[in-house]
Design a protein around this motif. Structure first.
Motif, PDB file in Angstrom:
ATOM      1  N   ARG A 196     -39.023  29.300  16.874  1.00  0.00           N
ATOM      2  CA  ARG A 196     -37.699  29.304  16.684  1.00  0.00           C
ATOM      3  C   ARG A 196     -37.085  27.849  16.303  1.00  0.00           C
ATOM      4  O   ARG A 196     -36.377  27.831  15.354  1.00  0.00           O
ATOM      5  CB  ARG A 196     -36.847  29.694  17.872  1.00  0.00           C
ATOM      6  CG  ARG A 196     -37.009  31.323  18.085  1.00  0.00           C
ATOM      7  CD  ARG A 196     -36.488  31.848  19.513  1.00  0.00           C
ATOM      8  NE  ARG A 196     -37.334  33.116  19.886  1.00  0.00           N
ATOM      9  CZ  ARG A 196     -36.998  33.646  21.055  1.00  0.00           C
ATOM     10  NH1 ARG A 196     -35.808  33.031  21.793  1.00  0.00           N
ATOM     11  NH2 ARG A 196     -37.623  34.827  21.271  1.00  0.00           N
ATOM     12  N   PHE A 197     -37.542  26.891  17.107  1.00  0.00           N
ATOM     13  CA  PHE A 197     -37.024  25.511  16.549  1.00  0.00           C
ATOM     14  C   PHE A 197     -37.517  25.321  15.248  1.00  0.00           C
ATOM     15  O   PHE A 197     -36.896  24.497  14.258  1.00  0.00           O
ATOM     16  CB  PHE A 197     -37.766  24.422  17.602  1.00  0.00           C
ATOM     17  CG  PHE A 197     -37.844  23.121  17.258  1.00  0.00           C
ATOM     18  CD1 PHE A 197     -36.963  22.190  16.630  1.00  0.00           C
ATOM     19  CD2 PHE A 197     -39.165  22.505  17.522  1.00  0.00           C
ATOM     20  CE1 PHE A 197     -37.000  21.100  16.156  1.00  0.00           C
ATOM     21  CE2 PHE A 197     -39.384  21.175  17.068  1.00  0.00           C
ATOM     22  CZ  PHE A 197     -38.458  20.433  16.510  1.00  0.00           C
ATOM     23  N   ALA A 198     -38.930  25.663  14.893  1.00  0.00           N
ATOM     24  CA  ALA A 198     -39.727  25.152  13.725  1.00  0.00           C
ATOM     25  C   ALA A 198     -38.710  26.030  12.574  1.00  0.00           C
ATOM     26  O   ALA A 198     -38.407  25.235  11.334  1.00  0.00           O
ATOM     27  CB  ALA A 198     -40.846  25.593  13.651  1.00  0.00           C
ATOM     28  N   THR A 199     -38.294  27.126  12.842  1.00  0.00           N
ATOM     29  CA  THR A 199     -37.805  28.026  11.797  1.00  0.00           C
ATOM     30  C   THR A 199     -36.247  27.457  11.422  1.00  0.00           C
ATOM     31  O   THR A 199     -35.661  27.102  10.438  1.00  0.00           O
ATOM     32  CB  THR A 199     -37.279  29.384  12.306  1.00  0.00           C
ATOM     33  OG1 THR A 199     -38.779  29.842  12.533  1.00  0.00           O
ATOM     34  CG2 THR A 199     -36.755  30.185  11.153  1.00  0.00           C
ATOM     35  N   THR A 200     -35.614  26.922  12.540  1.00  0.00           N
ATOM     36  CA  THR A 200     -34.593  26.148  12.346  1.00  0.00           C
ATOM     37  C   THR A 200     -34.541  24.928  11.527  1.00  0.00           C
ATOM     38  O   THR A 200     -33.673  24.781  10.598  1.00  0.00           O
ATOM     39  CB  THR A 200     -33.953  25.941  13.516  1.00  0.00           C
ATOM     40  OG1 THR A 200     -33.350  27.262  14.491  1.00  0.00           O
ATOM     41  CG2 THR A 200     -32.294  24.987  13.486  1.00  0.00           C
ATOM     42  N   ALA A 201     -35.661  24.369  11.613  1.00  0.00           N
ATOM     43  CA  ALA A 201     -35.737  23.049  11.002  1.00  0.00           C
ATOM     44  C   ALA A 201     -36.176  23.350   9.523  1.00  0.00           C
ATOM     45  O   ALA A 201     -35.532  22.870   8.432  1.00  0.00           O
ATOM     46  CB  ALA A 201     -36.923  22.290  11.570  1.00  0.00           C
ATOM     47  N   PHE A 202     -37.014  24.302   9.240  1.00  0.00           N
ATOM     48  CA  PHE A 202     -37.112  24.671   7.885  1.00  0.00           C
ATOM     49  C   PHE A 202     -36.070  25.155   7.082  1.00  0.00           C
ATOM     50  O   PHE A 202     -35.832  25.131   5.899  1.00  0.00           O
ATOM     51  CB  PHE A 202     -38.173  25.802   7.978  1.00  0.00           C
ATOM     52  CG  PHE A 202     -39.598  25.546   8.634  1.00  0.00           C
ATOM     53  CD1 PHE A 202     -40.102  24.335   8.535  1.00  0.00           C
ATOM     54  CD2 PHE A 202     -40.415  26.545   9.352  1.00  0.00           C
ATOM     55  CE1 PHE A 202     -41.340  23.843   9.051  1.00  0.00           C
ATOM     56  CE2 PHE A 202     -41.530  26.123  10.027  1.00  0.00           C
ATOM     57  CZ  PHE A 202     -41.966  24.723   9.824  1.00  0.00           C
ATOM     58  N   GLN A 203     -35.307  26.007   7.881  1.00  0.00           N
ATOM     59  CA  GLN A 203     -34.125  26.752   7.265  1.00  0.00           C
ATOM     60  C   GLN A 203     -32.968  25.294   6.729  1.00  0.00           C
ATOM     61  O   GLN A 203     -32.419  25.466   5.857  1.00  0.00           O
ATOM     62  CB  GLN A 203     -33.361  27.553   7.939  1.00  0.00           C
ATOM     63  CG  GLN A 203     -34.181  28.845   8.011  1.00  0.00           C
ATOM     64  CD  GLN A 203     -33.656  29.896   9.211  1.00  0.00           C
ATOM     65  OE1 GLN A 203     -32.892  29.441  10.194  1.00  0.00           O
ATOM     66  NE2 GLN A 203     -33.941  31.125   8.751  1.00  0.00           N
ATOM     67  N   LEU A 204     -32.569  24.779   7.809  1.00  0.00           N
ATOM     68  CA  LEU A 204     -31.834  23.351   7.484  1.00  0.00           C
ATOM     69  C   LEU A 204     -32.408  22.386   6.404  1.00  0.00           C
ATOM     70  O   LEU A 204     -31.605  22.041   5.584  1.00  0.00           O
ATOM     71  CB  LEU A 204     -31.704  22.774   8.792  1.00  0.00           C
ATOM     72  CG  LEU A 204     -30.808  23.542   9.875  1.00  0.00           C
ATOM     73  CD1 LEU A 204     -30.914  22.718  11.187  1.00  0.00           C
ATOM     74  CD2 LEU A 204     -29.341  23.674   9.386  1.00  0.00           C
ATOM     75  N   PHE A 205     -33.658  21.953   6.473  1.00  0.00           N
ATOM     76  CA  PHE A 205     -34.147  20.930   5.593  1.00  0.00           C
ATOM     77  C   PHE A 205     -35.151  21.276   4.762  1.00  0.00           C
ATOM     78  O   PHE A 205     -35.902  20.443   4.089  1.00  0.00           O
ATOM     79  CB  PHE A 205     -34.737  19.656   6.328  1.00  0.00           C
ATOM     80  CG  PHE A 205     -33.710  19.521   7.616  1.00  0.00           C
ATOM     81  CD1 PHE A 205     -32.366  19.021   7.297  1.00  0.00           C
ATOM     82  CD2 PHE A 205     -33.941  19.731   9.013  1.00  0.00           C
ATOM     83  CE1 PHE A 205     -31.536  18.801   8.380  1.00  0.00           C
ATOM     84  CE2 PHE A 205     -33.192  19.418  10.121  1.00  0.00           C
ATOM     85  CZ  PHE A 205     -32.066  18.789   9.900  1.00  0.00           C
ATOM     86  N   GLY A 206     -35.733  22.448   4.785  1.00  0.00           N
ATOM     87  CA  GLY A 206     -36.935  22.841   3.888  1.00  0.00           C
ATOM     88  C   GLY A 206     -36.687  22.575   2.315  1.00  0.00           C
ATOM     89  O   GLY A 206     -37.591  22.631   1.662  1.00  0.00           O
ATOM     90  N   HIS A 207     -35.383  22.937   1.896  1.00  0.00           N
ATOM     91  CA  HIS A 207     -35.256  22.604   0.598  1.00  0.00           C
ATOM     92  C   HIS A 207     -35.349  21.266   0.219  1.00  0.00           C
ATOM     93  O   HIS A 207     -35.579  21.153  -1.286  1.00  0.00           O
ATOM     94  CB  HIS A 207     -33.637  23.246   0.168  1.00  0.00           C
ATOM     95  CG  HIS A 207     -32.775  22.485   0.873  1.00  0.00           C
ATOM     96  ND1 HIS A 207     -32.411  22.429   2.329  1.00  0.00           N
ATOM     97  CD2 HIS A 207     -31.811  21.159   0.288  1.00  0.00           C
ATOM     98  CE1 HIS A 207     -31.594  21.618   2.432  1.00  0.00           C
ATOM     99  NE2 HIS A 207     -30.942  20.919   1.729  1.00  0.00           N
TER     100      HIS A 207
END
Length: 469
Positions: free
Chosen positions: A146-157
């Motif tokens: 869940r932490f990883a998903t949050t990071a990916f969604q916030l900064f993955g672009h």
């Protein structure tokens, strides 16, 4: 004189981590390092904890300018789980942390420095360690995803290179075998369970990343330590085989070759240390695919067949061998007399080429430690003279250049580290940075190794005496 030129678009930079550079100000939660230091400051060199460290939280613009000044085109750091996440169960982020990381990453990108972002660098949130046992718990692997998903969604672009874990074996060794990381337990079965659960957390994060269909790449950073024997005897060779199985292949085979070594499973079963796992969990791990591998290397491992009786009342890898010091080896007089062996870089590279599908990889950490006294004072030209490092780094890069010429699929080099940073229980005892950190004023002072690296990075080559590779 020989020119050692590297492939086009080669990555040059350094590695660090959030807990070792940012400080603790503004975090919604404490990590195990914050709480351990608060309770046992005597375990840390000079009693120095992670509260202030490099103040990257406030000095990131200055630091990025200094990175650019010495030719960086890339830099690896980590997001602190205990900083980014407000609610561990839901993965809800802390808005102040989101602003900081966005600003930090944007500052790198606008200066031509590719951020390579790691999710876990030994810094388990205290609450999750106390409530669940950290990675002793399968539930925490889900919270990590869940932490990883949050990071990916916030900064993955904006982040093109993601890393799930840095040196995942180190929390196992330090926290559950050898007592140099919290929770300071000594339990072989628990160590094996934590190792498995970390791989499970890695695989869950990979799955989340793939489901988001982002355009970047994701990998893992392993510390691969080549094992060398005392002699060519069958007993010594067997000892080295065990050391390689337990310290290198235990993570490298599942995460890159997509299989758990049968010999490792049988060995752990013999010692009643086989972790609890399901077929679905094993398949999730072995089915996950990394796009690249990071490799950290500092020193070789030398072993011999066990001669003395094994006396510990719990299992460690040393059940099968004894560590050995080569009487004819070269040693660093400035860091606990650790061995220097540039040839190991070539051996790592050829092992990856020949046994792991020649996966794309980069040298994610390499560094030569010195203490403050051995580096000496600032010279009249305003530079700290750490020339000892330069010749040794050239020797290691010559071996890397030779490996690339022989087909190794290496795409970059990051040295440890940019600025002298806080290093766990060693605090600031060992210095590695291109810039010295003044612990009183926070001033960053360039070292000669930094000026050498600037020439290397900007020219993508170096010139020195040495054989044509």
């Amino acid at each position: 004189m020989t020119i050692f030129a590297f492939p086009e678009k080669f990555l040059w930079g350094a590695a660090a981590s959030g807990p070792q550079t940012e400080g603790t100000e503004g975090k919604p939660h404490r990590s195990i390092w914050d709480s351990w230091h608060a309770h046992q400051p005597e375990r840390f060199f000079a009693g120095i904890g992670p509260e202030k460290v490099c103040e990257t939280l406030h000095k990131y613009q200055e630091d990025v300018a200094l990175m650019k000044n010495i030719g960086f085109n890339s830099f690896r750091t980590s997001i602190q789980w205990s900083r980014l996440i407000e609610d561990f169960e839901t993965g809800k982020p802390n808005e102040e942390a989101v602003r900081f990381y966005n600003n930090y990453f944007d500052e790198m990108i606008s200066n031509g420095i590719e951020p390579m972002i790691n999710l876990y660098h030994f810094d388990m949130p205290e609450e999750l360690q106390q409530r669940y046992g950290g990675f002793e718990s399968k539930h925490v692997t889900e919270l990590f995803s869940r932490f990883a998903t949050t990071a990916f969604q916030l900064f993955g672009h904006k982040i093109k290179y993601w890393i799930t874990f840095n040196e995942p074996i180190v929390p196992v060794e330090g926290g559950y075998l050898y007592d140099f990381h919290y929770p300071c337990k000594k339990d072989g079965k628990l160590a094996a369970q934590v190792a498995f659960n970390i791989m499970l957390a890695h695989a869950k994060a990979i799955k989340c990343y793939r489901e988001l269909a982002l355009t970047g790449e994701i990998g893992v950073v392993l510390n691969l330590t080549p094992t060398y024997t005392r002699s060519d005897s069958a007993a010594d060779k067997k000892a080295a085989w065990y050391a390689d199985l337990l310290f290198n292949r235990s993570f490298l085979d599942p995460l890159v070759r997509h299989q758990f070594p049968q010999e490792l499973c049988e060995l752990l079963a013999t010692h009643h240390c086989l972790p609890e796992m399901s077929k679905d969990e094993v398949m999730l791990i072995t089915d996950s695919r990394v796009d690249f591998l990071g490799v950290n290397y500092y020193v070789p491992r030398r072993v011999k067949a066990r001669e003395a009786e094994y006396t510990l009342d719990y299992f460690t890898p040393e059940y099968y061998f004894e560590n050995y010091i080569d009487p004819n080896g070269r040693f660093n007089p400035y860091r606990d007399n650790n061995e220097i062996l540039p040839q190991a870089i070539y051996d790592i590279a050829t092992n990856i080429r020949d046994n792991y599908g020649n996966i794309k990889w980069y040298l994610a950490e390499i560094g030569i430690a010195m203490d403050l006294e051995s580096e000496g004072p600032v010279q009249p030209d305003g530079v700290i003279d750490d020339s000892f490092r330069i010749a040794l780094m050239e020797e290691h890069l010559i071996q890397l250049h030779r490996a690339i010429g022989d087909g190794a699929n290496c795409f970059g080099v990051h040295q440890w580290t940019f600025i002298d940073n806080w290093s766990w229980i060693n605090a600031f005892k060992r210095r590695y940075g291109f810039y010295r950190l003044d612990l009183t004023t926070g001033k960053r002072q360039i070292k000669r190794n930094g000026l050498w690296f600037k020439s290397l990075a900007e020219n993508n080559q170096f010139i020195c005496e040495g054989p044509q590779s």
